[in-house]
Design an enzyme around this catalytic site. Sequence first.
Site, PDB file in Angstrom:
ATOM      1  N   TYR A 120     -33.381 -14.764 -42.558  1.00 25.29           N
ATOM      2  CA  TYR A 120     -34.090 -13.903 -43.333  1.00 25.29           C
ATOM      3  C   TYR A 120     -34.202 -13.377 -44.605  1.00 25.29           C
ATOM      4  CZ  TYR A 120     -37.371 -15.648 -39.305  1.00 25.29           C
ATOM      5  OH  TYR A 120     -38.007 -16.412 -38.478  1.00 25.29           O
ATOM      6  N   LYS A 167     -26.213 -15.004 -29.820  1.00 21.31           N
ATOM      7  CA  LYS A 167     -25.151 -16.572 -29.804  1.00 21.31           C
ATOM      8  C   LYS A 167     -24.162 -16.724 -30.551  1.00 21.31           C
ATOM      9  CE  LYS A 167     -25.747 -20.988 -28.462  1.00 21.31           C
ATOM     10  NZ  LYS A 167     -25.992 -21.376 -27.001  1.00 21.31           N
ATOM     11  N   ASP A 199     -29.818 -18.474 -25.764  1.00 26.51           N
ATOM     12  CA  ASP A 199     -31.009 -19.697 -25.091  1.00 26.51           C
ATOM     13  C   ASP A 199     -31.033 -19.230 -24.078  1.00 26.51           C
ATOM     14  OD1 ASP A 199     -27.928 -19.581 -25.153  1.00 26.51           O
ATOM     15  OD2 ASP A 199     -27.690 -22.073 -25.522  1.00 26.51           O
ATOM     16  N   ASP A 223     -37.916 -12.282 -33.337  1.00 25.52           N
ATOM     17  CA  ASP A 223     -38.954 -13.374 -34.135  1.00 25.52           C
ATOM     18  C   ASP A 223     -39.412 -14.083 -32.605  1.00 25.52           C
ATOM     19  OD1 ASP A 223     -41.306 -13.829 -35.063  1.00 25.52           O
ATOM     20  OD2 ASP A 223     -40.268 -14.399 -37.031  1.00 25.52           O
ATOM     21  N   ASP A 227     -41.839 -13.385 -29.503  1.00 23.96           N
ATOM     22  CA  ASP A 227     -42.877 -14.597 -29.404  1.00 23.96           C
ATOM     23  C   ASP A 227     -43.539 -15.505 -27.907  1.00 23.96           C
ATOM     24  OD1 ASP A 227     -44.333 -13.586 -32.097  1.00 23.96           O
ATOM     25  OD2 ASP A 227     -44.819 -15.239 -32.630  1.00 23.96           O
TER      26      ASP A 227
HETATM   27 MG    MG Z   1     -43.660 -13.856 -35.524  1.00 25.69          MG
END
Ligand code: MG
Length: 326
Positions: A120, A167, A199, A223, A227
């Site tokens: 990001y 990872k 993962d 992120d 969620d």
């Molecule tokens: Mg989000």
Amino acid sequence: MTHDIAVIPGDGIGKEVTPAAVEVLEALEIDFEFHEAEAGDAVQAETGEALPEETYDLAASADATLFGAAGDTAADVILPLREAVDSFVNVRPATAYPGVDAVRPETDLVFLRENTEGVYAGHEDRLSDDVSTLTRVVTESASRRLAEFACDFVTDRDADGFTVVHKANVMRETDGRFRDAVADVADEYGVETDEVLMDAFATRVCLDPDQFDVVVCPNLAGDVLSDLAAGLVGGLGLLPSANIGPERALFEPVHGTAPDIAGEGVANPAATILSAAMLVEYLGYDEEGAAIREAVETTLEDGPRTPDLGGDASTEDVTAAIVDRL
Ligand code: MG
Ligand code: NAI
């Protein structure tokens, strides 16, 4: 001591749940001064700017900011707001509450997500008609700063340690640096850590969330995985979050503007009120934070409840019940 709090309701149900949280804060015996400011779709339509300069400046100077949600302009609002408070970590608890239908009622996790870099960081390029690329940025300094926060966090909570999710088996350089920097800091602090590949973590947290407590991750992984954990505890209406910087912080529900119910007065205020609990704890009022949390928990269990939780109460009814129980 007076605490200056920036209040930015934004759009949609942000305008309904943010005042509810302010009502709860006003019920505490803490000296707050609230400063309201605009951001989001509505102010953009009016002025051409989703985040007016005075709103940014207010967040950049207040002791703490309470933000609701913004609509289509969410990214134009929240990314600069996080920058205004120089936030380097996003704290996202995912807790299942008695009385709320959850996929995994035993879930009680906190994600500490790196909040400034990774994929990001904003380095995307279109090289040709065929090829687009993204540069992933991981710095020693941001990884260490996150790890130092995590060590203090688990020490404060009396937790055993934390889990590092990464990872590094594939992204050897970037996640390798992240993993090594975090391990180094944990070592210096004498904090125990374990590691799980991201993962594998996704599967393990669904099957048995109880094995995790505090989870430290890079930006994108945090992120997505937080969620995912939100799904385990019964959805977005209950999840608070904090963006912490070295001198100030910003608190917001994880959910958005909920256009499907906005204006009806039935939004669940719990996520924003729990964000307000994180705000008062951030300012050092642990008892008051715990009291808000307890009032919310009792209300989730005994009602009244908003329609998203199967009830028929309004935002105002639920807020009044929480204030009453304080
Ligand atoms: Mg989000
Ligand atoms: P959303 O979180 O607004 O809504 C998803 C679903 O959850 C809807 O059915 C909504 O009614 C329900 N919901 C969310 N919060 C609730 C609450 N407090 N009480 C009861 N029900 C609740 O996500 P969606 O629909 O993907 O996005 C809607 C708008 O919000 C978009 O314009 C998006 O850009 C924006 N958004 C803004 C965010 C922010 O400002 N931080 C974060 C996420 C979305």
